[in-house]
Design a protein around this motif. Sequence first.
Motif: not given
Length: 167
Positions: A74-76, A81-85, A116-121
């Motif tokens: 929910l915080s992404m 440029r289409g990047e997820r932050v 964790f965040i990188q792996d989830r994405e």
Amino acid sequence: VLIVDLCADKFLQEVSDEDEILPPKLQAALMQILEERNEILAQEQNFSPDVTLNSLVSEAFVRFFVEVVGHYSLSMTVTERGERVFQREPFRKSHTSRSVRHFLDLFMETQMFAGFIQDRELRKSGVKGLFEVRALQYLETIPESEPSGMNKILRSLGSKMKFLQKK
């Protein structure tokens, strides 16, 4: 933090800061499950014979982390440029519990959280693991006005692990 020498069967280093870091209600629910694991396991095996001690303990820890960080998606946000932050502050503030926010302050500074965040994405379009399945279930149960279903999850965590039957 525990560092264990399995060959010598001894603790090399033990830092007991969990009382200062972990949210007390979640820690209590987790401890209850771990302390009553044999009774819970026996009860669950009546409903589902394939429930093992490993699956019970794994499920308890997954549920703990789902409650703490399961709403990360929910915080992404998506940039122009289409990047997820990942939006750290809205993520931290989304919990109503001060103790969870304190834990998140510390946890978000770790390499484990970044991984964790990188792996989830990276898994967004791939295979869903146990965490992803439970996080989706969790997100479906919380009202839109309440980003954290803390009390609901605490009740389910402490209620003899009935969620094991929903594999």
